[in-house]
Design a protein around this motif. Sequence first.
Motif, PDB file in Angstrom:
ATOM      1  N   TRP A 178       5.624 -30.764 -17.754  1.00  0.00           N
ATOM      2  CA  TRP A 178       5.710 -32.220 -17.686  1.00  0.00           C
ATOM      3  C   TRP A 178       4.952 -32.922 -18.809  1.00  0.00           C
ATOM      4  N   THR A 179       4.036 -32.249 -19.464  1.00  0.00           N
ATOM      5  CA  THR A 179       3.253 -32.902 -20.517  1.00  0.00           C
ATOM      6  C   THR A 179       4.142 -33.364 -21.666  1.00  0.00           C
ATOM      7  N   LEU A 180       4.985 -32.482 -22.177  1.00  0.00           N
ATOM      8  CA  LEU A 180       5.853 -32.884 -23.277  1.00  0.00           C
ATOM      9  C   LEU A 180       6.935 -33.848 -22.811  1.00  0.00           C
ATOM     10  N   VAL A 181       7.320 -33.778 -21.543  1.00  0.00           N
ATOM     11  CA  VAL A 181       8.279 -34.753 -21.008  1.00  0.00           C
ATOM     12  C   VAL A 181       7.627 -36.143 -21.005  1.00  0.00           C
ATOM     13  N   VAL A 182       6.373 -36.227 -20.583  1.00  0.00           N
ATOM     14  CA  VAL A 182       5.655 -37.506 -20.607  1.00  0.00           C
ATOM     15  C   VAL A 182       5.547 -38.017 -22.044  1.00  0.00           C
ATOM     16  N   MET A 183       5.213 -37.134 -22.971  1.00  0.00           N
ATOM     17  CA  MET A 183       5.089 -37.562 -24.366  1.00  0.00           C
ATOM     18  C   MET A 183       6.447 -37.998 -24.916  1.00  0.00           C
ATOM     19  N   ARG A 184       7.513 -37.324 -24.521  1.00  0.00           N
ATOM     20  CA  ARG A 184       8.863 -37.750 -24.925  1.00  0.00           C
ATOM     21  C   ARG A 184       9.102 -39.190 -24.484  1.00  0.00           C
ATOM     22  N   GLU A 185       8.746 -39.485 -23.244  1.00  0.00           N
ATOM     23  CA  GLU A 185       8.949 -40.836 -22.713  1.00  0.00           C
ATOM     24  C   GLU A 185       8.117 -41.863 -23.472  1.00  0.00           C
ATOM     25  N   VAL A 186       6.859 -41.538 -23.720  1.00  0.00           N
ATOM     26  CA  VAL A 186       5.974 -42.455 -24.444  1.00  0.00           C
ATOM     27  C   VAL A 186       6.550 -42.734 -25.838  1.00  0.00           C
ATOM     28  N   HIS A 243       9.605 -42.643 -26.622  1.00  0.00           N
ATOM     29  CA  HIS A 243      10.808 -43.461 -26.425  1.00  0.00           C
ATOM     30  C   HIS A 243      10.443 -44.912 -26.105  1.00  0.00           C
ATOM     31  N   GLY A 244       9.159 -45.201 -25.934  1.00  0.00           N
ATOM     32  CA  GLY A 244       8.739 -46.554 -25.598  1.00  0.00           C
ATOM     33  C   GLY A 244       8.639 -46.799 -24.105  1.00  0.00           C
ATOM     34  N   ILE A 245       8.783 -45.757 -23.310  1.00  0.00           N
ATOM     35  CA  ILE A 245       8.653 -45.879 -21.856  1.00  0.00           C
ATOM     36  C   ILE A 245       7.208 -45.528 -21.527  1.00  0.00           C
ATOM     37  N   ARG A 246       6.411 -46.559 -21.237  1.00  0.00           N
ATOM     38  CA  ARG A 246       4.966 -46.373 -21.167  1.00  0.00           C
ATOM     39  C   ARG A 246       4.368 -46.765 -19.832  1.00  0.00           C
ATOM     40  N   ARG A 247       5.179 -47.234 -18.915  1.00  0.00           N
ATOM     41  CA  ARG A 247       4.675 -47.648 -17.603  1.00  0.00           C
ATOM     42  C   ARG A 247       4.984 -46.579 -16.567  1.00  0.00           C
ATOM     43  N   GLY A 270       1.982 -62.696 -10.850  1.00  0.00           N
ATOM     44  CA  GLY A 270       1.864 -62.526  -9.408  1.00  0.00           C
ATOM     45  C   GLY A 270       1.551 -61.116  -8.959  1.00  0.00           C
ATOM     46  N   SER A 271       1.300 -60.208  -9.889  1.00  0.00           N
ATOM     47  CA  SER A 271       1.009 -58.815  -9.534  1.00  0.00           C
ATOM     48  C   SER A 271      -0.405 -58.444  -9.960  1.00  0.00           C
ATOM     49  N   ARG A 272      -0.855 -57.312  -9.455  1.00  0.00           N
ATOM     50  CA  ARG A 272      -2.167 -56.800  -9.848  1.00  0.00           C
ATOM     51  C   ARG A 272      -2.107 -56.182 -11.244  1.00  0.00           C
ATOM     52  N   GLU A 273      -3.256 -55.991 -11.830  1.00  0.00           N
ATOM     53  CA  GLU A 273      -3.318 -55.371 -13.155  1.00  0.00           C
ATOM     54  C   GLU A 273      -2.851 -53.924 -13.066  1.00  0.00           C
ATOM     55  N   ARG A 274      -2.057 -53.530 -14.018  1.00  0.00           N
ATOM     56  CA  ARG A 274      -1.591 -52.148 -14.149  1.00  0.00           C
ATOM     57  C   ARG A 274      -1.841 -51.698 -15.582  1.00  0.00           C
ATOM     58  N   HIS A 275      -1.419 -50.482 -15.895  1.00  0.00           N
ATOM     59  CA  HIS A 275      -1.659 -49.962 -17.238  1.00  0.00           C
ATOM     60  C   HIS A 275      -0.396 -49.379 -17.852  1.00  0.00           C
ATOM     61  N   GLU A 276      -0.297 -49.555 -19.153  1.00  0.00           N
ATOM     62  CA  GLU A 276       0.678 -48.837 -19.959  1.00  0.00           C
ATOM     63  C   GLU A 276      -0.074 -47.687 -20.620  1.00  0.00           C
ATOM     64  N   TYR A 277       0.664 -46.676 -20.994  1.00  0.00           N
ATOM     65  CA  TYR A 277       0.069 -45.510 -21.649  1.00  0.00           C
ATOM     66  C   TYR A 277       0.613 -45.447 -23.072  1.00  0.00           C
ATOM     67  N   ARG A 278      -0.303 -45.532 -24.022  1.00  0.00           N
ATOM     68  CA  ARG A 278       0.071 -45.558 -25.430  1.00  0.00           C
ATOM     69  C   ARG A 278      -0.575 -44.381 -26.152  1.00  0.00           C
ATOM     70  N   PRO A 279       0.114 -43.833 -27.130  1.00  0.00           N
ATOM     71  CA  PRO A 279      -0.457 -42.680 -27.840  1.00  0.00           C
ATOM     72  C   PRO A 279      -1.619 -43.085 -28.741  1.00  0.00           C
ATOM     73  N   THR A 280      -2.624 -42.246 -28.763  1.00  0.00           N
ATOM     74  CA  THR A 280      -3.719 -42.371 -29.724  1.00  0.00           C
ATOM     75  C   THR A 280      -3.262 -41.665 -31.001  1.00  0.00           C
ATOM     76  N   ASP A 281      -4.098 -41.638 -32.023  1.00  0.00           N
ATOM     77  CA  ASP A 281      -3.770 -40.859 -33.221  1.00  0.00           C
ATOM     78  C   ASP A 281      -3.583 -39.385 -32.847  1.00  0.00           C
ATOM     79  N   LYS A 282      -4.435 -38.897 -31.956  1.00  0.00           N
ATOM     80  CA  LYS A 282      -4.312 -37.514 -31.471  1.00  0.00           C
ATOM     81  C   LYS A 282      -2.958 -37.315 -30.788  1.00  0.00           C
TER      82      LYS A 282
END
Length: 157
Positions: free
Chosen positions: A26-34, A36-40, A77-89
């Motif tokens: 799932w790690t590379l699948v998550v990175m694939r999504e990130v 692709h701009g899918i970060r939530r 109207g919603s609570r704070e959430r987070h997006e996941y963005r790549p670092t240089d690493k």
Amino acid sequence: MRPAALDYSVDNCTIARAMEILGEKWTLVVMREVFHGIRRFDDMRVRTAIPRQVLSNRLAMLVDTGVLRKVPYREPGSRERHEYRPTDKGLDIYPVLVAVAAWGDRYLAGPEGPPQIFVHRDCGAEVHAELHCAAGHAIASNRDVVSELGPGATLRQ
């Protein structure tokens, strides 16, 4: 002839260390999504069908290891959430993903072709992973590459 590498420890192997982070499916699948701009979280979960707890754990590990960073956002109207963005690493994983995709495209794609391609943002041409030596020579065949002990190699105890 006995390979000299047998006399050396693999305890500090950087490939093994990298695979502790990247080696789970799932790690590379998550990175694939990130990439692709899918970060939530919810968007990733819906698109990939990764179980909620697995995705949560994977994202936490990628943040803890400095591959991703959390960026807060709030829908009205919603609570704070987070997006996941790549670092240089994290961005440095791009060539790994391109190489894995190329291997999959060559051996596992259906007759209609690959489901995604990587392109150069500036010109739109496809991006490919290629090997070059430090002297700038393109490696024509993977058989032209050999593994040697590096400066961090240590003798087995």
